[in-house]
Scaffold this motif. Structure first.
Motif, PDB file in Angstrom:
ATOM      1  N   PHE A 150       0.831  -1.203   0.000  1.00 39.39           N
ATOM      2  CA  PHE A 150       0.000   0.000   0.000  1.00 39.39           C
ATOM      3  C   PHE A 150       0.870   1.259   0.000  1.00 39.39           C
ATOM      4  CE2 PHE A 150      -1.996   3.334   2.622  1.00 39.39           C
ATOM      5  CZ  PHE A 150      -3.073   3.638   1.799  1.00 39.39           C
ATOM      6  N   PHE A 151       1.836   1.312   0.939  1.00 40.39           N
ATOM      7  CA  PHE A 151       2.685   2.507   1.015  1.00 40.39           C
ATOM      8  C   PHE A 151       3.627   2.593  -0.180  1.00 40.39           C
ATOM      9  CE2 PHE A 151       1.348   2.296   5.445  1.00 40.39           C
ATOM     10  CZ  PHE A 151       1.087   3.625   5.713  1.00 40.39           C
ATOM     11  N   GLY A 152       3.932   1.421  -0.784  1.00 39.43           N
ATOM     12  CA  GLY A 152       4.807   1.399  -1.951  1.00 39.43           C
ATOM     13  C   GLY A 152       4.250   2.215  -3.107  1.00 39.43           C
ATOM     14  N   ARG A 153       2.938   2.425  -3.091  1.00 39.56           N
ATOM     15  CA  ARG A 153       2.317   3.154  -4.204  1.00 39.56           C
ATOM     16  C   ARG A 153       2.709   4.621  -4.223  1.00 39.56           C
ATOM     17  NH1 ARG A 153      -3.805   1.416  -3.632  1.00 39.56           N
ATOM     18  NH2 ARG A 153      -3.428  -0.792  -3.294  1.00 39.56           N
ATOM     19  N   PHE A 154       2.963   5.203  -3.051  1.00 41.09           N
ATOM     20  CA  PHE A 154       3.299   6.632  -3.094  1.00 41.09           C
ATOM     21  C   PHE A 154       4.591   7.014  -2.387  1.00 41.09           C
ATOM     22  CE2 PHE A 154       1.029   6.261   0.811  1.00 41.09           C
ATOM     23  CZ  PHE A 154      -0.177   5.635   0.494  1.00 41.09           C
ATOM     24  N   LEU A 155       5.292   6.061  -1.780  1.00 39.83           N
ATOM     25  CA  LEU A 155       6.584   6.407  -1.181  1.00 39.83           C
ATOM     26  C   LEU A 155       7.692   6.103  -2.180  1.00 39.83           C
ATOM     27  CD1 LEU A 155       6.307   5.077   2.491  1.00 39.83           C
ATOM     28  CD2 LEU A 155       6.204   7.435   1.703  1.00 39.83           C
ATOM     29  N   PRO A 156       8.796   6.863  -2.129  1.00 40.84           N
ATOM     30  CA  PRO A 156       9.910   6.548  -3.030  1.00 40.84           C
ATOM     31  C   PRO A 156      10.510   5.192  -2.671  1.00 40.84           C
ATOM     32  CG  PRO A 156      10.554   8.221  -1.437  1.00 40.84           C
ATOM     33  CD  PRO A 156       9.083   8.019  -1.283  1.00 40.84           C
ATOM     34  N   GLY A 157      11.201   4.580  -3.644  1.00 41.66           N
ATOM     35  CA  GLY A 157      11.740   3.231  -3.460  1.00 41.66           C
ATOM     36  C   GLY A 157      12.588   3.079  -2.219  1.00 41.66           C
ATOM     37  N   TRP A 158      13.483   4.064  -1.954  1.00 44.08           N
ATOM     38  CA  TRP A 158      14.399   3.909  -0.830  1.00 44.08           C
ATOM     39  C   TRP A 158      13.671   3.980   0.506  1.00 44.08           C
ATOM     40  CZ3 TRP A 158      14.204   8.107   2.329  1.00 44.08           C
ATOM     41  CH2 TRP A 158      13.799   9.333   1.762  1.00 44.08           C
ATOM     42  N   ALA A 159      12.453   4.544   0.506  1.00 47.75           N
ATOM     43  CA  ALA A 159      11.745   4.726   1.774  1.00 47.75           C
ATOM     44  C   ALA A 159      11.425   3.384   2.424  1.00 47.75           C
ATOM     45  CB  ALA A 159      10.459   5.514   1.550  1.00 47.75           C
ATOM     46  N   GLY A 166       5.903   0.311  -7.242  1.00 51.23           N
ATOM     47  CA  GLY A 166       6.539   1.063  -6.155  1.00 51.23           C
ATOM     48  C   GLY A 166       7.099   0.139  -5.096  1.00 51.23           C
ATOM     49  N   PHE A 167       6.325  -0.870  -4.752  1.00 47.38           N
ATOM     50  CA  PHE A 167       6.717  -1.802  -3.691  1.00 47.38           C
ATOM     51  C   PHE A 167       7.997  -2.542  -4.041  1.00 47.38           C
ATOM     52  CE2 PHE A 167       6.303  -6.163  -1.880  1.00 47.38           C
ATOM     53  CZ  PHE A 167       6.428  -5.827  -0.549  1.00 47.38           C
ATOM     54  N   VAL A 168       8.133  -2.953  -5.303  1.00 50.26           N
ATOM     55  CA  VAL A 168       9.309  -3.748  -5.676  1.00 50.26           C
ATOM     56  C   VAL A 168      10.562  -2.893  -5.848  1.00 50.26           C
ATOM     57  CG1 VAL A 168       7.876  -5.517  -6.749  1.00 50.26           C
ATOM     58  CG2 VAL A 168       8.874  -3.712  -8.170  1.00 50.26           C
ATOM     59  N   LYS A 169      10.448  -1.586  -5.602  1.00 49.64           N
ATOM     60  CA  LYS A 169      11.667  -0.760  -5.600  1.00 49.64           C
ATOM     61  C   LYS A 169      12.448  -0.987  -4.319  1.00 49.64           C
ATOM     62  CE  LYS A 169      10.391   2.888  -8.762  1.00 49.64           C
ATOM     63  NZ  LYS A 169       9.241   3.794  -8.708  1.00 49.64           N
ATOM     64  N   TYR A 170      11.841  -1.682  -3.350  1.00 51.53           N
ATOM     65  CA  TYR A 170      12.565  -2.090  -2.143  1.00 51.53           C
ATOM     66  C   TYR A 170      13.811  -2.852  -2.567  1.00 51.53           C
ATOM     67  CZ  TYR A 170      13.654  -4.719   2.089  1.00 51.53           C
ATOM     68  OH  TYR A 170      14.289  -5.267   3.170  1.00 51.53           O
ATOM     69  N   GLU A 171      14.925  -2.514  -1.966  1.00 49.24           N
ATOM     70  CA  GLU A 171      16.188  -3.153  -2.328  1.00 49.24           C
ATOM     71  C   GLU A 171      16.496  -4.228  -1.285  1.00 49.24           C
ATOM     72  OE1 GLU A 171      19.161  -4.705  -3.477  1.00 49.24           O
ATOM     73  OE2 GLU A 171      18.705  -3.061  -4.865  1.00 49.24           O
ATOM     74  N   ILE A 205      21.687   7.505   0.716  1.00 49.29           N
ATOM     75  CA  ILE A 205      20.559   7.945   1.557  1.00 49.29           C
ATOM     76  C   ILE A 205      20.438   7.050   2.778  1.00 49.29           C
ATOM     77  CG2 ILE A 205      18.061   8.291   1.641  1.00 49.29           C
ATOM     78  CD1 ILE A 205      18.115   8.931  -1.315  1.00 49.29           C
ATOM     79  N   LEU A 206      20.454   5.735   2.541  1.00 49.32           N
ATOM     80  CA  LEU A 206      20.309   4.801   3.662  1.00 49.32           C
ATOM     81  C   LEU A 206      21.491   4.923   4.619  1.00 49.32           C
ATOM     82  CD1 LEU A 206      18.993   1.633   1.790  1.00 49.32           C
ATOM     83  CD2 LEU A 206      17.700   3.396   2.972  1.00 49.32           C
ATOM     84  N   TYR A 207      22.681   5.157   4.062  1.00 47.28           N
ATOM     85  CA  TYR A 207      23.867   5.328   4.902  1.00 47.28           C
ATOM     86  C   TYR A 207      23.672   6.524   5.820  1.00 47.28           C
ATOM     87  CZ  TYR A 207      28.763   6.047   6.144  1.00 47.28           C
ATOM     88  OH  TYR A 207      29.941   6.224   6.837  1.00 47.28           O
ATOM     89  N   SER A 208      23.185   7.624   5.249  1.00 49.27           N
ATOM     90  CA  SER A 208      23.005   8.846   6.041  1.00 49.27           C
ATOM     91  C   SER A 208      21.952   8.648   7.117  1.00 49.27           C
ATOM     92  CB  SER A 208      22.587  10.011   5.144  1.00 49.27           C
ATOM     93  OG  SER A 208      23.400  10.044   4.009  1.00 49.27           O
ATOM     94  N   ILE A 209      20.874   7.960   6.755  1.00 50.36           N
ATOM     95  CA  ILE A 209      19.808   7.727   7.739  1.00 50.36           C
ATOM     96  C   ILE A 209      20.335   6.892   8.898  1.00 50.36           C
ATOM     97  CG2 ILE A 209      17.627   6.506   8.111  1.00 50.36           C
ATOM     98  CD1 ILE A 209      16.822   7.408   5.279  1.00 50.36           C
ATOM     99  N   ARG A 210      21.072   5.853   8.557  1.00 47.93           N
ATOM    100  CA  ARG A 210      21.597   4.992   9.616  1.00 47.93           C
ATOM    101  C   ARG A 210      22.599   5.768  10.476  1.00 47.93           C
ATOM    102  NH1 ARG A 210      26.004   1.922  10.466  1.00 47.93           N
ATOM    103  NH2 ARG A 210      25.736   0.286  12.026  1.00 47.93           N
ATOM    104  N   LEU A 211      23.449   6.547   9.808  1.00 51.88           N
ATOM    105  CA  LEU A 211      24.439   7.337  10.548  1.00 51.88           C
ATOM    106  C   LEU A 211      23.740   8.286  11.512  1.00 51.88           C
ATOM    107  CD1 LEU A 211      27.482   7.987  10.785  1.00 51.88           C
ATOM    108  CD2 LEU A 211      27.095   9.852   9.179  1.00 51.88           C
ATOM    109  N   PHE A 212      22.687   8.946  11.031  1.00 49.86           N
ATOM    110  CA  PHE A 212      21.929   9.867  11.878  1.00 49.86           C
ATOM    111  C   PHE A 212      21.361   9.137  13.095  1.00 49.86           C
ATOM    112  CE2 PHE A 212      17.788  11.604  13.113  1.00 49.86           C
ATOM    113  CZ  PHE A 212      18.174  12.879  13.513  1.00 49.86           C
TER     114      PHE A 212
END
Lengths: 299, 384
Positions: free
Chosen positions: A182-191, B322-327, B340-347
């Motif tokens: 659900f959140f994947g639809r509007f959050l950026p990939g890295w989120a 969008g969901f599958v952009k998860y790495e 970005i993830l490095y900075s978030i974790r560092l913070f």
């Protein structure tokens, strides 16, 4: 319960006054004063129960590579049970948080209790908190006298806001993970990756802070050792009041409102229950603290 | 008349042999008979007659004995006189010099050898592991020859169970992979257990898997001569092969793909699997496939960008672009790849460090001051 809480804080009830009267009649008997309303006490009970449930299951997931985590998970029914308890506690705590927000908003907007935002009873940090903090450090180092604190000490306000923002961050990130597609639809990939980091790290901070600093400030430091039962019974003795919140005590006395806060001495059974529950939670928290900190450092 | 003639001829032809057997057995038929050195030289006539060699005269093998009395030390029997093919196969094999009597070491007592198709044969498919295990299940022998003690591993393997529990003749036994008379060291490029020959060896039964493997990145790398390319045994082991359990697969892949295993461990997928009782969770092969793994750049790969919604959607209902952009293999400790993830974790780490440092200091100083005041007030009271 809600009505009662407002009544106690706003206008003292008849019973409170009657109790105060009887206490005044016997000057040898120590007087007791209301510090927390039943609602606040119940909110704390719900919060620490769900927090403990969340921490025990969450830290197990976070440090799942450790043998203790695997044994604990096995003992309570595997990952399915762990995640169920975690989500169950999360929903209860979310509801409590939303209730709190609603309650505060109602009291500010409808009841016009602007004292919640500023003034001596407010949770909002002010200049006096900074002065108190610096004063306390001077006192620690033997360079000055102990600062006279108002209703909420600066570290208590920090506790409140840490939990407040912590719940927003940890709660939001938790729900993003729960409802990823659900959140994947509007959050950026890295989120989706970011929420995982934030949820875990914030959890470590919350657990470590509560299970060490909050326990020490609330219960384990020499002044309160071994346990401050005020949050459970809702009352503090006159001596405790004068000692811990000198500025508030003075102010209420000067305004002639001290008697409004008079309360009965807590029942022995309530005191006993408070201690049993309190010690259990503190012990469980310390065990979790030791396990998590050792696991975190090893990572 | 013809029948009578045939019988007579047969009798004439066989007589000397039967005569010879009977003659020899008149002494050697005594099972307790021993020679001067104390070796048992008795022959069980019944077993011998039932054996594959039962129709042969004794001198067919004991060629230097023509009558009685015979020498005290007859020449050793040379099986190669008849079994020349097997004998030449043994030359150059690991067992060539393994024993003074290499044939009987496996086939057993020469006077009782039965056909390899008989369930009583030492080299009947179901008996081969026990036969080989007589030496290869011996820990001290294995140590002496720098071998691993493989028999116990095989017995508990999926092949061993198929053989011992199910009695499957098609279950792989020792010789299915190692061959029989011409067994070569796995270091020998001609050996069926030489690294690059293993897929073909396993594929002689697992043909479907072999075809997938050869089409995949691992098989291709093997063909191209990559010395690190995994063959069947790299993941499944050789002798201890067990039924593939998904719980162990991550460690197996992680033996080579260490960085991927580390980042996998950071994910929820890994945490779920390590807490157990919840097998329905993504492990390496669930996303990447197993024998025919293809690189993500290949449009047929399940982890190709175009296929991710389908692959992730197998577990995550409602998976979308969008969901599958998860790495799933993100590494927040790697600034270059994941700033970005490095900075978030560092913070977050800095936040934890600052808050805890401040409050630990606060608490320790407070503790010291409280104790000092306690001592002061006590001594003040004591002074009075």
């Amino acid at each position: 319960m809600k009505d009662q809480s407002i009544r106690i804080e706003g206008n003292p009830s008849q019973t409170q006054a009657a109790a105060g009267g009887s206490a005044e009649a016997n000057p040898e008997t120590e007087r007791y004063f209301v510090r927390f309303t039943p609602m606040q006490r119940w909110m704390h009970v719900i919060m620490f129960s769900t927090f403990l449930g969340l921490a025990a299951t969450g830290l197990t997931i976070l440090f799942s590579a450790n043998a203790w985590a695997q044994h604990f998970a096995l003992a309570i029914g595997g990952f399915g049970a762990i995640l169920f308890i975690h989500k169950f506690c999360a929903v209860i705590l979310t509801l409590e948080f939303l209730y709190h927000i609603g309650n505060i908003a109602f009291r500010i907007v409808v009841k016009k209790q602007t004292g919640l935002l500023w003034g001596p009873d407010s949770m909002v940090p002010n200049l006096k908190d900074l002065k108190d903090m610096l004063g306390n450090f001077r006192w620690f180092l033997g360079l000055g006298s102990k600062p006279r604190l108002e209703r909420y000490a600066y570290w208590e306000k920090f506790d409140y806001w840490a939990v407040f923002w912590g719940m927003i961050i940890i709660g939001f990130s938790g729900y993003v993970m729960w409802f990823g597609p659900f959140f994947g639809r509007f959050l950026p990939g890295w989120a989706l990756n970011a929420v995982q980091i934030v949820h875990g790290e914030e959890a470590v901070l919350a657990a470590t802070f509560i299970f060490s600093i909050h326990f020490i400030n609330g219960h384990l430091r020499p002044d309160n050792f071994p346990m401050d039962t005020t949050i459970f019974t809702g009352v503090q003795s006159e001596e405790e009041f004068q000692h811990r919140h000198a500025e508030e005590y003075q102010r209420l006395k000067a305004e002639g409102r001290l008697e409004e806060k008079l309360a009965c001495k807590p029942e022995r059974s309530l005191l006993k229950a408070s201690k049993v529950i309190g010690f259990t939670v503190v012990a469980a928290g310390i065990v979790l603290l030791i396990l998590s900190v050792s696991a975190y450092i090893r990572e | 008349m013809v029948v009578a003639c045939t019988l007579l001829l047969l009798l004439l032809f066989c007589w000397p042999r039967l005569q010879a057997q009977t003659d020899c057995l008149s002494c050697h038929g005594d099972l307790t008979m021993q020679d001067a050195a104390g070796h048992n030289v008795g022959v069980d006539a019944n077993l011998f007659h039932a054996s594959v060699h039962g129709s042969l005269g004794c001198s067919a093998c004991h060629a230097d004995i023509h009558g009685y009395p015979h020498p005290d030390h007859p020449a050793p029997v040379n099986c190669a006189n008849c079994h020349s093919e097997q004998a030449s196969a043994l030359v150059g094999s690991v067992h060539e010099h393994a024993s003074r009597q290499p044939c009987t070491a496996c086939h057993g007592n020469a006077h009782a050898i039965v056909s390899k198709d008989s369930p009583k044969s030492a080299v009947y498919p179901l008996n081969i592991p026990a036969t080989c295990g007589r030496c290869h299940g011996n820990a001290s022998m294995a140590k002496q020859h720098h071998l691993s003690n493989v028999y116990p591993q095989y017995v508990d393997s999926i092949h061993g169970f198929a053989l011992s529990k199910e009695g499957l003749l098609v279950a792989a036994n020792c010789s299915s992979c190692h061959g029989d008379h011409h067994i070569l060291s796995h270091k020998d490029p001609h050996s069926p257990t030489y690294r690059t020959n293993i897929p073909k060896t396993c594929g002689s039964c697992h043909a479907g898997i072999l075809a997938k493997y050869m089409a995949g990145i691992h098989g291709q790398a093997m063909v191209q001569g990559n010395p690190q390319a995994p063959v069947c045994t790299a993941c499944h082991t050789a002798h201890a092969i067990s039924a593939p359990t998904m719980a162990e697969s991550t460690h197996v892949c992680g033996n080579c793909h260490q960085r991927q295993l580390t980042t996998y461990r950071d994910t929820f997928h890994s945490k779920v699997s390590s807490l157990g009782s919840y097998i329905d969770i993504a492990r390496c092969s669930d996303c990447h496939g197993e024998h025919g793994i293809l690189p993500a750049s290949d449009p047929r790969s399940p982890v190709n960008r175009a296929n991710l919604v389908k692959t992730c959607g197998r577990c995550h209902a409602g998976a979308n672009a969008g969901f599958v952009k998860y790495e799933p293999h993100a590494n927040p400790r790697n600034f270059r790849k994941f700033p970005i993830l490095y900075s978030i974790r560092l913070f977050m780490v800095l936040l934890i460090t600052c808050v805890m440092t401040f409050f630990v200091l606060h608490s320790v100083l407070w503790l010291i001051r409280s104790l000092v005041e306690k001592v002061q007030s006590l001594s003040a009271k004591g002074g009075r």
